[in-house]
Write an enzyme that holds these catalytic residues in place. Structure first.
Site, mmCIF file in Angstrom:
data_model
loop_
_atom_site.group_PDB
_atom_site.id
_atom_site.type_symbol
_atom_site.label_atom_id
_atom_site.label_comp_id
_atom_site.label_asym_id
_atom_site.label_seq_id
_atom_site.Cartn_x
_atom_site.Cartn_y
_atom_site.Cartn_z
ATOM 1 N N GLY A 155 3.593 -0.605 -4.832
ATOM 2 C CA GLY A 155 4.461 -1.770 -4.517
ATOM 3 C C GLY A 155 3.636 -2.649 -4.108
ATOM 4 O O GLY A 155 2.205 -2.400 -3.661
ATOM 5 N N LEU A 204 -2.222 -1.377 0.193
ATOM 6 C CA LEU A 204 -3.268 -1.858 -0.290
ATOM 7 C C LEU A 204 -4.052 -3.014 0.695
ATOM 8 O O LEU A 204 -5.153 -3.238 0.365
ATOM 9 C CB LEU A 204 -2.909 -2.579 -1.376
ATOM 10 C CG LEU A 204 -2.713 -1.732 -2.892
ATOM 11 C CD1 LEU A 204 -2.058 -2.612 -3.886
ATOM 12 C CD2 LEU A 204 -3.769 -0.666 -2.999
ATOM 13 N N HIS A 262 8.651 -0.007 3.357
ATOM 14 C CA HIS A 262 7.286 -0.492 3.578
ATOM 15 C C HIS A 262 6.992 -1.799 2.756
ATOM 16 O O HIS A 262 6.790 -2.647 3.787
ATOM 17 C CB HIS A 262 6.491 0.530 2.736
ATOM 18 C CG HIS A 262 5.030 0.223 2.699
ATOM 19 N ND1 HIS A 262 3.995 0.888 3.521
ATOM 20 C CD2 HIS A 262 4.220 -0.910 2.366
ATOM 21 C CE1 HIS A 262 2.610 0.292 3.142
ATOM 22 N NE2 HIS A 262 2.937 -0.893 2.423
ATOM 23 N N GLU A 263 7.793 -2.177 1.715
ATOM 24 C CA GLU A 263 7.629 -3.480 1.128
ATOM 25 C C GLU A 263 8.672 -4.576 1.973
ATOM 26 O O GLU A 263 8.313 -5.623 2.211
ATOM 27 C CB GLU A 263 7.992 -3.639 -0.315
ATOM 28 C CG GLU A 263 7.330 -2.422 -1.178
ATOM 29 C CD GLU A 263 5.771 -2.645 -1.010
ATOM 30 O OE1 GLU A 263 5.212 -3.984 -0.520
ATOM 31 O OE2 GLU A 263 4.955 -1.764 -1.094
HETATM 32 NI NI NI Z 1 1.514 -2.402 2.156
#
Ligand code: NI
Length: 175
Positions: free
Chosen positions: A46, A94, A135-136
């Site tokens: 994601g 990330l 999370h996103e």
């Molecule tokens: Ni993230």
């Protein structure tokens, strides 16, 4: 399509609440294409717009086996409409390399969103997809997954992140 530069913990854009998308134009399509390409290039499942420095309410997700553009879920102006159950599983980001922590999330969620044409849809997420969607959506509020940790674990996570950034010769933003 282009791979965009990732933003890392410490970059102010990751802490901004994003703005809703009102213009469903070609430029939005380019952002979505680039988000997907950047996610795949970094082996992510994601990626939210702030992670490439764009403060719009946009994210892409792909939990498929194929992992190519045919399976990407593009969510514009996503809103959580319901949640249930609890799961506790490992999570990374990330924008925070070097850190993997167990985070408690809802086991199932229902999200309403628009596609790149502005049409409305609903997606149900269970387990992995549920966790990634939460999370996103957090990213779109300026929330990072380490914010769900207690103070001690969070401090440790920030230290691990700084070590990983130094090892990979990546920039650590201010703050
Ligand atoms: Ni993230």
């Amino acid at each position: 399509m282009a791979i965009r530069e990732l933003r890392y913990l410490g970059d102010a854009v990751l802490r901004q609440k994003t703005d809703p998308v009102e213009l469903f134009d070609d430029e939005l399509g380019t952002l979505l294409d680039d988000l997907a390409e950047t996610m795949y290039a970094n082996m992510g499942v994601g990626l939210a717009a702030p992670q490439v420095g764009d403060s719009r309410r946009v994210t892409v997700v792909d939990v498929s086996e194929a992992r190519d553009e045919t399976e990407v879920l593009e969510l514009i102006n996503p809103v959580l409409v319901s949640r249930s159950g609890l799961i506790d599983s490992e999570e990374g980001c990330l924008s925070i390399p070097g850190v993997v922590e167990s985070i408690e999330r809802s086991a199932e969620v229902e999200i309403e969103y628009q596609d790149r044409n502005g049409d409305r849809h609903t997606v149900q997420g269970v387990d992995l997809l549920s966790r990634i969607l939460q999370h996103e959506l957090d990213h779109l509020e300026g929330i990072l997954f380490i914010d769900h940790l207690g103070t001690l674990r969070r401090d440790m996570a920030v230290r691990e992140f700084k070590i990983a950034m130094a090892e990979n010769d990546l920039p650590v933003g201010p703050g």
